[in-house]
Scaffold this motif. Structure first.
Motif, PDB file in Angstrom:
ATOM      1  N   THR A 112      -3.718   6.324   1.960  1.00 21.68           N
ATOM      2  CA  THR A 112      -3.519   7.718   2.039  1.00 21.68           C
ATOM      3  C   THR A 112      -3.176   8.352   3.188  1.00 21.68           C
ATOM      4  N   GLU A 113      -4.433   8.111   4.003  1.00 22.84           N
ATOM      5  CA  GLU A 113      -4.384   8.538   5.452  1.00 22.84           C
ATOM      6  C   GLU A 113      -3.156   8.015   6.194  1.00 22.84           C
ATOM      7  N   GLU A 114      -2.823   6.909   5.997  1.00 27.51           N
ATOM      8  CA  GLU A 114      -1.803   6.244   6.849  1.00 27.51           C
ATOM      9  C   GLU A 114      -0.593   6.710   6.296  1.00 27.51           C
ATOM     10  N   ILE A 115      -0.277   7.067   5.210  1.00 23.63           N
ATOM     11  CA  ILE A 115       1.060   7.417   4.726  1.00 23.63           C
ATOM     12  C   ILE A 115       1.295   8.931   5.266  1.00 23.63           C
ATOM     13  N   GLY A 116      -0.126   9.624   5.360  1.00 26.90           N
ATOM     14  CA  GLY A 116       0.173  10.963   5.677  1.00 26.90           C
ATOM     15  C   GLY A 116       0.591  10.863   7.141  1.00 26.90           C
ATOM     16  N   LEU A 117       0.163  10.147   8.036  1.00 29.70           N
ATOM     17  CA  LEU A 117       0.657  10.027   9.349  1.00 29.70           C
ATOM     18  C   LEU A 117       2.053   9.299   9.383  1.00 29.70           C
ATOM     19  N   MET A 118       2.249   8.393   8.889  1.00 29.85           N
ATOM     20  CA  MET A 118       3.599   7.890   8.818  1.00 29.85           C
ATOM     21  C   MET A 118       4.806   8.939   8.457  1.00 29.85           C
ATOM     22  N   LEU A 119       4.319   9.738   7.537  1.00 28.17           N
ATOM     23  CA  LEU A 119       5.362  10.887   7.351  1.00 28.17           C
ATOM     24  C   LEU A 119       5.368  11.993   8.350  1.00 28.17           C
ATOM     25  N   ASP A 120       4.258  12.283   8.903  1.00 32.29           N
ATOM     26  CA  ASP A 120       3.904  12.913  10.199  1.00 32.29           C
ATOM     27  C   ASP A 120       4.800  12.611  11.394  1.00 32.29           C
ATOM     28  N   GLU A 121       4.628  11.324  11.742  1.00 37.98           N
ATOM     29  CA  GLU A 121       5.407  10.798  12.643  1.00 37.98           C
ATOM     30  C   GLU A 121       6.954  10.412  12.395  1.00 37.98           C
ATOM     31  N   GLY A 122       7.416  10.823  11.174  1.00 34.96           N
ATOM     32  CA  GLY A 122       8.839  10.487  10.725  1.00 34.96           C
ATOM     33  C   GLY A 122       9.221   8.978  10.797  1.00 34.96           C
ATOM     34  N   VAL A 123       8.282   8.289  10.293  1.00 33.91           N
ATOM     35  CA  VAL A 123       8.671   6.727  10.123  1.00 33.91           C
ATOM     36  C   VAL A 123       9.717   6.771   9.334  1.00 33.91           C
ATOM     37  N   VAL A 124       9.745   7.443   7.990  1.00 31.47           N
ATOM     38  CA  VAL A 124      10.782   7.714   7.235  1.00 31.47           C
ATOM     39  C   VAL A 124      10.791   9.367   6.804  1.00 31.47           C
ATOM     40  N   ASP A 125      11.806   9.460   6.058  1.00 29.61           N
ATOM     41  CA  ASP A 125      12.213  10.860   5.834  1.00 29.61           C
ATOM     42  C   ASP A 125      11.157  11.301   4.801  1.00 29.61           C
ATOM     43  N   SER A 126      10.826  10.563   3.712  1.00 32.01           N
ATOM     44  CA  SER A 126      10.367  11.153   2.442  1.00 32.01           C
ATOM     45  C   SER A 126       9.518   9.902   1.872  1.00 32.01           C
ATOM     46  N   PRO A 127       8.486  10.339   1.104  1.00 28.77           N
ATOM     47  CA  PRO A 127       7.473   9.279   0.352  1.00 28.77           C
ATOM     48  C   PRO A 127       8.255   8.237  -0.280  1.00 28.77           C
ATOM     49  N   ASP A 128       9.133   8.702  -0.994  1.00 27.22           N
ATOM     50  CA  ASP A 128      10.090   7.934  -1.817  1.00 27.22           C
ATOM     51  C   ASP A 128      10.606   6.668  -1.235  1.00 27.22           C
ATOM     52  N   GLN A 129      10.853   6.570   0.187  1.00 28.84           N
ATOM     53  CA  GLN A 129      11.143   5.619   0.974  1.00 28.84           C
ATOM     54  C   GLN A 129       9.807   4.749   1.143  1.00 28.84           C
ATOM     55  N   TYR A 156       0.639   6.963  -7.700  1.00 29.76           N
ATOM     56  CA  TYR A 156      -0.719   6.484  -7.851  1.00 29.76           C
ATOM     57  C   TYR A 156      -1.777   7.050  -7.137  1.00 29.76           C
ATOM     58  N   LEU A 157      -1.321   7.550  -5.654  1.00 25.59           N
ATOM     59  CA  LEU A 157      -2.202   8.276  -5.114  1.00 25.59           C
ATOM     60  C   LEU A 157      -2.296   9.813  -5.478  1.00 25.59           C
ATOM     61  N   ASP A 158      -1.287  10.182  -6.115  1.00 25.42           N
ATOM     62  CA  ASP A 158      -1.219  11.603  -6.585  1.00 25.42           C
ATOM     63  C   ASP A 158      -1.970  11.975  -7.889  1.00 25.42           C
ATOM     64  N   ARG A 159      -1.825  10.678  -8.827  1.00 25.95           N
ATOM     65  CA  ARG A 159      -2.366  11.005 -10.191  1.00 25.95           C
ATOM     66  C   ARG A 159      -3.822  10.462 -10.134  1.00 25.95           C
ATOM     67  N   THR A 160      -4.361   9.676  -8.855  1.00 26.87           N
ATOM     68  CA  THR A 160      -5.655   9.233  -8.857  1.00 26.87           C
ATOM     69  C   THR A 160      -6.430  10.626  -7.879  1.00 26.87           C
ATOM     70  N   SER A 189      -4.083  11.937  -2.854  1.00 23.78           N
ATOM     71  CA  SER A 189      -3.461  12.732  -1.738  1.00 23.78           C
ATOM     72  C   SER A 189      -4.058  13.966  -1.686  1.00 23.78           C
ATOM     73  N   GLU A 190      -4.547  14.996  -2.751  1.00 20.63           N
ATOM     74  CA  GLU A 190      -5.363  16.083  -2.605  1.00 20.63           C
ATOM     75  C   GLU A 190      -6.530  15.758  -1.802  1.00 20.63           C
ATOM     76  N   ARG A 191      -7.498  14.844  -2.138  1.00 17.05           N
ATOM     77  CA  ARG A 191      -8.527  14.634  -1.468  1.00 17.05           C
ATOM     78  C   ARG A 191      -8.375  14.251   0.072  1.00 17.05           C
ATOM     79  N   VAL A 192      -7.452  13.579   0.433  1.00 20.74           N
ATOM     80  CA  VAL A 192      -7.316  13.274   1.935  1.00 20.74           C
ATOM     81  C   VAL A 192      -6.479  14.005   2.659  1.00 20.74           C
TER      82      VAL A 192
END
Length: 711
Positions: free
Chosen positions: A646-663, A684-688, A691-694
């Motif tokens: 979850t942390e890594e996905i947040g950082l990747m989105l902040d860095e613009g590795v891709v435009d959106s989480p669906d990618q 999965y991270l949303d429903r568990t 995402s909110e926690r991290v």
């Protein structure tokens, strides 16, 4: 003797009932009148017919009318067929995703049974003339009939529900095992959907006993009607298989359950529900079996796993066709020849794929004669294996081999429109290769790297034309893995990037554009997962506990088996690269380094019988936990992994590795076999709650991949 063409009787006029055209046909040989129902949603022939609530209601009305006519003696049989190329593609899944209450879910489940069972209670024999694809509810429509014919060219017969997160709940779990036996039914209901959603072809369907006759497509309906007349007259008696004894039935079900446990470890609900329904089918009556299917469908339609699976299916089937961020396709450079630097295993796979799909010359270069000879031998072996398995004709095999050449002469690459370097993952080596190529290839040729984690920007920094460099990251094995990460640097031109996207499309791959950040998407997340597991073991967690901790996710293999598959030296190289680039989130692993130095396996050799590859407990001695170790339990390991991802996905989105989480989801599904029932990773991270926690926020809007709010 030619078969008479069907003729419409003078009495009833063809009637349009939205999803069903009904017309009367005089059967050959004065066999009587058949009411032919054509299922058609009124769309053009390229779009399959699907059945939503309205369509089912209209089909139900049409079949009720024919039932009354059958009881009145007006017709001797009812036939069902489809518009060109399709019988039906099953339920309207778009409508399914809009359902927000159990009442509506059960209404859809019951509507299928109420409509389809009329075909088994018509009062006269019913015939399905399967003229095209019949998927899910489309195949169940055919199974509900007394007899079935199929066109010889039909290649898409399937019950894919378990793949998506449903069960064949409009009769499939009851009717199919009673028709073909439990062993063959489970092949269609579970094995094929879970093994890559494999379709069944007409000839296979006949062998399995799913259909009674196969006819040539040119006069399929005429032959089917003549066959119908023969069946009604008793001149043809379709064979019915004897189903297994109760003892054998139970044994087959037990074996299937063991295979599901080995594969899924209970992580995906739908296949287990389907198995339960099939297990009970032998002794259940139709009413109780259909009621049980209604219960299962209601439960699953309201599940987040189904919504996540449909979200993932939509990502990989529809949205993947129009890659986000791709430049206009017309900017792509025409590719009439391809050069590849390197002749190793990965390079050889690339060469064969390009030669097959693009049908252009492929020129390869390596540094000495021994590597050239080994490369040629590997390519020939690869092509011969494909030909031996029937995946390539002898003529095609000869053409592919003739179109690939390997040399030590760098100048042979001079005429290539696109050159891909596929040498060892060492930045200095790749920089040297690029520098050498720049002096040989044309100024407008596109230069690509197949790097899996290194900086494309750094690789091209000293070139005269860094703007024509792009990353084209293939995954191993090249022929099977559907993803290509197209890596764009700050200098890359639209032409270079468009050429990479066009190449991916020509190769039959899905391309996702990514920024030039360490590890891109797939390797960055997989290595974060492996880093968290390795860190837990370095901290004193037993390797066995760490290995099984991720089973609730339903991943295709455990973390140590994944490292073994990738190759421990390769995994360590990428891990160390990401450590250098991204810091202590990717800690080094002295234990894995020791195992690599010793040349030891992490999992035993495969036994050849499909047994799951679990970590070898003997490697525990390579990990020296600290004196104050605080080992994690399995839940703790899983939590650490999910927090890290979850942390890594947040950082990747902040860095613009891709435009959106669906990618990111698309990359993980296609590049890492992330399970569809999880929807990729974001749902999965949303429903568990991770995402909110991290991150303090959801990754996807509510309702995109979970059950929408009622009302």
């Amino acid at each position: 003797m030619s078969t008479p063409s069907p003729t419409t009787s003078a009495a009833p006029r063809p009637e349009r009932i939205a999803h069903a055209f009904v017309r009367d046909v005089a059967l050959p040989g004065d066999a009587g009148t058949l009411a032919l129902v054509t299922v058609d949603n009124g769309l053009d022939h390229t779009k399959p017919t699907t059945l939503g609530p309205a369509g089912l209601a209209e089909l139900h009305t049409a079949l009720l009318t024919q039932q009354r006519r059958a009881l009145a003696g007006e017709i001797v049989a009812v036939g069902v067929t489809g518009k060109p190329y399709y019988l039906a593609a099953g339920a309207d899944l778009t409508a399914v995703t809009a359902i927000s209450t159990e009442v509506d879910a059960r209404r859809v489940a019951e509507a299928g049974h109420t409509t389809y069972r009329l075909l088994g209670e018509m009062g006269v024999p019913t015939f399905a003339y399967v003229n095209g694809a019949a998927l899910g509810g489309g195949l169940e429509l055919a199974l509900s009939c007394t007899y079935r014919t199929v066109g010889a060219d039909v290649s898409a017969l399937a019950l894919p529900e378990a793949f998506l997160g449903l069960v064949p709940g409009w009769g499939g779990c009851y009717l199919l095992p009673h028709l073909v036996g439990v062993r063959r039914a489970l092949e269609v209901i579970l094995t094929r959907p879970l093994g890559g959603n494999r379709m069944t072809k007409a000839a296979e369907a006949l062998e399995l006993g799913m259909v009674d006759a196969v006819f040539h497509p040119a006069d399929f309906l005429e032959q089917s009607l003549a066959w119908t007349a023969d069946v009604l007259a008793g001149r043809v008696v379709p064979v019915r298989r004897e189903i297994e004894s109760q003892e054998e039935w139970d044994a087959v079900v037990a074996g299937a359950r063991a295979q599901l446990d080995q594969r899924l470890h209970g992580a995906k609900t739908a296949p287990y529900r389907a198995l339960e329904l099939v297990a009970a089918a032998r002794t259940a009556d139709r009413d109780s079996a259909f009621a049980a299917e209604d219960d299962a469908l209601t439960e699953l339609v309201m599940s987040d796993q189904l919504r996540a699976g449909l979200y993932a299916f939509d990502l990989t089937s529809r949205r993947a066709r129009t890659p986000a961020g791709a430049p206009p396709a017309e900017l792509a450079r025409p590719v009439r020849s391809v050069g590849i630097v390197g002749a190793g295993l990965m390079a050889g796979q690339l060469a064969v794929l390009v030669a097959r799909r693009l049908r252009v010359p492929v020129v390869m270069r390596d540094i000495d004669d021994a590597r050239v000879a080994a490369g040629l031998a590997g390519i020939r072996s690869q092509v011969e294996r494909q030909a031996a398995k029937g995946r390539m004709s002898p003529d095609e095999a000869n053409r592919v081999l003739a179109s690939i050449s390997v040399s030590t002469d760098l100048s042979t690459l001079a005429g290539a429109d696109l050159v891909i370097e596929a040498v060892t993952e060492v930045l200095a080596l790749k920089q040297r290769v690029f520098a050498e190529l720049e002096g040989v290839i044309a100024d407008d040729a596109v230069l690509a790297t197949n790097t899996s984690a290194l900086s494309v920007t750094a690789m091209s920094a000293n070139l005269r034309h860094p703007e024509r460099v792009v990353g084209i990251h293939f995954f191993n094995p090249v022929a099977q893995m559907p993803l290509i990460e197209v890596v764009r640097t700050a200098s890359s031109t639209d032409t270079a990037v468009a050429t990479a996207f066009a190449l991916a499309k020509q190769l039959g791959k899905t391309a996702v554009g990514v920024a030039d950040r360490p590890g891109f998407v797939v390797n960055r997340l997989l290595l974060r997962l492996l880093a968290e597991v390795a860190a837990a073991v370095e901290g004193g967690t037993p390797v066995r506990a760490a290995d099984v901790a991720l089973r609730p996710l339903g991943l295709p293999m455990g973390p140590f088996a994944l490292i073994q598959l990738v190759g421990l030296p390769v995994a360590l190289h990428v891990l160390n690269t990401l450590h250098d680039e991204l810091g202590e989130r990717y800690p080094r692993s002295p234990g894995l380094e020791r195992l690599a130095t010793q040349g030891r396996r992490l999992v035993p050799e495969p036994d050849g019988h499909g047994a799951e590859l679990e970590v070898d407990p003997a490697i525990q001695d390579a990990f020296d936990g600290p004196a104050d170790a605080a080992p994690l339990d399995q839940a703790g390991v899983l939590d650490a992994v999910l927090v890290g991802l979850t942390e890594e996905i947040g950082l990747m989105l902040d860095e613009g590795v891709v435009d959106s989480p669906d990618q990111i989801d698309l990359c993980m599904i296609l590049g890492a076999n992330w399970p569809l029932h999880l929807g990729g990773i974001s749902p999965y991270l949303d429903r568990t709650g991770y995402s909110e926690r991290v991150l303090g926020r959801r990754l996807l809007p509510r309702g995109v991949a979970d059950v929408p709010a009622a009302g």
